[in-house]
Design a protein around this motif. Structure first.
Motif, mmCIF file in Angstrom:
data_model
loop_
_atom_site.group_PDB
_atom_site.id
_atom_site.type_symbol
_atom_site.label_atom_id
_atom_site.label_comp_id
_atom_site.label_asym_id
_atom_site.label_seq_id
_atom_site.Cartn_x
_atom_site.Cartn_y
_atom_site.Cartn_z
ATOM 1 N N GLU A 125 -7.234 -2.696 6.735
ATOM 2 C CA GLU A 125 -7.993 -2.097 5.635
ATOM 3 C C GLU A 125 -7.786 -2.836 4.326
ATOM 4 O O GLU A 125 -8.734 -3.151 3.615
ATOM 5 C CB GLU A 125 -7.592 -0.627 5.470
ATOM 6 C CG GLU A 125 -8.491 0.131 4.508
ATOM 7 C CD GLU A 125 -8.236 1.627 4.543
ATOM 8 O OE1 GLU A 125 -8.490 2.270 3.510
ATOM 9 O OE2 GLU A 125 -7.775 2.144 5.570
ATOM 10 N N SER A 126 -6.531 -3.141 3.988
ATOM 11 C CA SER A 126 -6.245 -3.757 2.683
ATOM 12 C C SER A 126 -5.998 -5.254 2.758
ATOM 13 O O SER A 126 -6.112 -5.958 1.753
ATOM 14 C CB SER A 126 -5.027 -3.082 2.049
ATOM 15 O OG SER A 126 -3.848 -3.396 2.793
ATOM 16 N N ASP A 135 0.813 -1.215 0.000
ATOM 17 C CA ASP A 135 0.000 0.000 0.000
ATOM 18 C C ASP A 135 0.843 1.260 0.000
ATOM 19 O O ASP A 135 0.296 2.362 -0.112
ATOM 20 C CB ASP A 135 -0.920 0.028 1.229
ATOM 21 C CG ASP A 135 -1.821 -1.194 1.316
ATOM 22 O OD1 ASP A 135 -2.356 -1.590 0.271
ATOM 23 O OD2 ASP A 135 -1.966 -1.743 2.418
ATOM 24 N N ASP A 172 -10.175 2.976 -1.849
ATOM 25 C CA ASP A 172 -8.973 2.469 -1.189
ATOM 26 C C ASP A 172 -7.920 3.551 -0.963
ATOM 27 O O ASP A 172 -7.027 3.378 -0.131
ATOM 28 C CB ASP A 172 -8.374 1.314 -1.995
ATOM 29 C CG ASP A 172 -8.083 1.702 -3.435
ATOM 30 O OD1 ASP A 172 -8.884 2.449 -4.023
ATOM 31 O OD2 ASP A 172 -7.046 1.256 -3.988
ATOM 32 N N HIS A 228 -3.093 -6.471 3.329
ATOM 33 C CA HIS A 228 -1.712 -6.696 2.926
ATOM 34 C C HIS A 228 -0.783 -6.825 4.126
ATOM 35 O O HIS A 228 -1.007 -6.210 5.174
ATOM 36 C CB HIS A 228 -1.222 -5.559 2.019
ATOM 37 C CG HIS A 228 -1.927 -5.508 0.707
ATOM 38 N ND1 HIS A 228 -2.255 -4.328 0.067
ATOM 39 C CD2 HIS A 228 -2.400 -6.496 -0.096
ATOM 40 C CE1 HIS A 228 -2.877 -4.590 -1.058
ATOM 41 N NE2 HIS A 228 -2.980 -5.894 -1.187
ATOM 42 N N LYS A 264 -12.682 -9.880 -4.572
ATOM 43 C CA LYS A 264 -11.767 -8.878 -5.087
ATOM 44 C C LYS A 264 -10.913 -9.477 -6.194
ATOM 45 O O LYS A 264 -10.480 -10.632 -6.105
ATOM 46 C CB LYS A 264 -10.873 -8.367 -3.947
ATOM 47 C CG LYS A 264 -9.992 -7.203 -4.323
ATOM 48 C CD LYS A 264 -9.204 -6.718 -3.109
ATOM 49 C CE LYS A 264 -8.288 -5.553 -3.485
ATOM 50 N NZ LYS A 264 -7.514 -5.071 -2.313
#
Length: 608
Positions: A207-208, A182, A319, A210, A355
């Motif tokens: 959130e992501s 990110d 995002d 990752h 996703k």
């Protein structure tokens, strides 16, 4: 109680007036001085109240990261900004539309390494894929920016120097979580526990999703904490600064939490592919600070940017909302520059509810789909089905069903039917007879129009205002839903009165036939004009078939059914444009109808 935006503005004016007479040094004082609050009020005021030309419009997409090829989400961002740009042109605005690629950072460095290429060659190759996609999909950008360009490096260096000279950037030590995927620094509350594919415990961004790593290094920090109240004031005083409303609320919620200072550089020994910090070659400017300045670069920063920068509107995916609605405005406040007029936020596209990712093999290639379903077909589908505040699911079969129903059958069928030589042998824009279709206030005058016909007229008269409202708020799907509803009403109007059954030898029947066609073509002209920002090629084909000239395609030239209003109609008696074939060819459904595909190759036939 929190001050309103207008009360802050009045306070700014008082402070600025006092400052000019008594305390000019306040603006240049140390960020730790007792006059810091004065400076902040002034910066806030100057950054949001610079006069602008209301007919100037600057729209941007995010610049897209070149660590991988473009996917359908990138095209959605570009098409969204493109329709806004085209719509504003229709309304007579002077517009600028920027897109491009973000080409610095650790991910690029690693991706180039993995491809055994030098980073510049790698970036050029992937950037060209984005450029080719946008050109193929009729994205009418006026500027294509790459962050490896010299003009951008100059803008970033100047921006950095301004922030540093004002005391907003200082040398410090950063220790915390960092997501390379990110390119983002994270607080403890943004990090959670998970397990990788081998079952090993790892930390991830909540959130992501990752993976994150603990980072500790000496670098430069930005005083983000100083701007928390100013950002909150700006958003509370400008409820449309972030749209849709859902995302505006999310940003305000973020601003209820602490905003710690954060790192805006990386050590060269960790990251070398980027813009060096001016005066310190051992540090590289943080990729997000570098990337965000692209919007200023295109506007002409630092020399000639004021005309465009005072009317900037960003289109971003959800995002990257935090970077655009918190970090970017804070940077701009620090640099004493106007804040964005609007940050338009859209959600994501999923496939099968998941996703898109290479590992799942569900990444949708936008170039291949635009070739299969046509450029305008993909534009229409994305804007018709995309809902800004909700993730949307992509499916090829859904594309085919929607385009066949709304572009081939409904809109294309209406045009085909009303311009056919069987109904319009002279191929002219027919005449309107007020006796056949009298106004509601015509007293006892007998006409041949039904009550439903007047309801249709009401809908079409109101349509431009409805579409304008939804185009402005980025709820394009609602605008297209309204247009599609009116198209169905017009088809119902033609079907209800069956003009092919009228007796041409009877003068009253002939007048009614021409009136039916005139009203239908007027409806089609309105639909074609309003659809220009969405499907420019289809709209142009439709309007050209009706004989509409280039200077008659603007928003100002809409003027629906002038003869019904007792005015002159410039189109009556005009020769129609050439018949260049069906408006939109019927598409074959993937896999589902292989056996019967031959039956569906021709457009729908209508009785005439």
């Amino acid at each position: 109680m929190m001050k309103t935006y207008h009360s802050i503005f009045r306070e700014c004016m008082v402070v600025q007036s006092w400052s000019r007479r008594h305390a000019k040094g306040c603006v240049l004082s140390s960020p730790l001085s007792s006059k810091w609050n004065c400076k902040m009020v002034m910066v806030r005021c100057q950054s949001t109240e610079i006069p602008r030309d209301d007919r100037t419009y600057y729209i941007t997409t995010p610049i897209f990261y070149v660590n991988a090829s473009p996917h359908i989400g990138h095209l959605y961002s570009a098409v969204t900004a493109d329709y806004l740009h085209r719509y504003k042109l229709l309304r007579g605005f002077k517009t600028r539309f920027a897109t491009g690629t973000d080409e610095h950072g650790l991910k690029i460095q690693q991706a180039a390494d993995a491809a055994s290429q030098d980073p510049q060659s790698f970036c050029t190759e992937v950037s060209q894929r984005f450029k080719h996609l946008f050109q193929s999909c009729n994205i009418s950008y006026t500027d294509y920016i790459r962050t490896t360009e010299l003009r951008h490096r100059c803008a970033v260096e100047h921006f950095w120097t301004v922030l540093q000279s004002k005391g907003f950037i200082y040398k410090g030590n950063y220790e915390g979580w960092y997501s390379t995927q990110d390119e983002s620094f994270l607080t403890l509350s943004q990090v959670g526990d998970a397990k990788d594919s081998s079952g090993k415990a790892v930390k991830i961004s909540l959130e992501s999703g990752h993976k994150v790593e603990w980072m500790k290094e000496d670098n430069y920090m930005f005083r983000l904490s100083e701007f928390q109240s100013q950002l909150r004031d700006w958003l509370e005083g400008n409820p449309r600064a972030v749209q849709p409303e859902r995302f505006h609320r999310i940003v305000l919620q973020w601003l209820q939490e602490d905003l710690p200072d954060f790192s805006v550089s990386r050590q060269t020994k960790r990251l070398w592919w980027g813009i060096p910090v001016p005066g310190d070659p051992d540090q590289i400017i943080y990729v997000w600070l570098d990337a965000l300045v692209n919007y200023l670069t295109v506007a002409g920063y630092p020399d000639k940017h004021s005309q465009w920068w005072s009317s900037v509107h960003h289109v971003v995916g959800k995002d990257i909302l935090k970077f655009h609605a918190i970090y970017w405005p804070a940077f701009l406040l620090a640099a004493n520059l106007p804040l964005p007029q609007t940050i338009h936020v859209h959600s994501h596209w999923t496939v099968g509810g998941k996703k898109m990712s290479k590992s799942l093999g569900n990444v949708v290639d936008p170039l291949e789909r635009s070739q299969r379903f046509t450029t305008d077909g993909m534009r229409y589908f994305l804007l018709r089905q995309g809902v800004p505040d909700t993730d949307c699911d992509y499916d090829d079969d859904k594309v085919v069903k929607l385009l066949n129903a709304e572009l081939t059958d409904s809109l294309g069928g209406l045009l085909n039917r009303c311009t056919a030589t069987s109904l319009n042998p002279t191929q002219v824009y027919p005449y309107f007879c007020i006796n056949s279709f009298p106004t509601r206030c015509a007293g006892g005058q007998e006409g041949r129009a039904a009550a439903e016909d007047y309801h249709m007229l009401d809908s079409v008269y109101a349509l431009p205002a409805v579409v304008e409202q939804h185009y402005e708020s980025m709820h394009v799907y609602k605008a297209l839903e309204a247009i599609s509803g009116c198209v169905r009403q017009t088809n119902g109007f033609v079907q209800r009165h069956t003009p092919w059954k009228l007796n041409r030898a009877d003068s009253e029947d002939q007048k009614w036939l021409e009136t039916i066609l005139h009203v239908s073509l007027e409806c089609l002209r309105i639909y074609g004009t309003l659809l220009q920002p969405i499907v420019p090629e289809i709209a142009d084909k439709l309007l050209s078939r009706l004989g509409v000239k280039q200077d008659e395609k603007s928003w100002a030239a809409l003027d629906f059914l002038a003869k019904y209003q007792g005015k002159q109609c410039p189109f009556e008696g005009r020769t129609l444009g050439p018949d260049t074939g069906v408006l939109f060819n019927r598409l074959e459904r993937p896999n589902a109808e292989k056996g019967s595909s031959k039956k569906n190759k021709k457009p729908a036939k209508f009785q005439s």
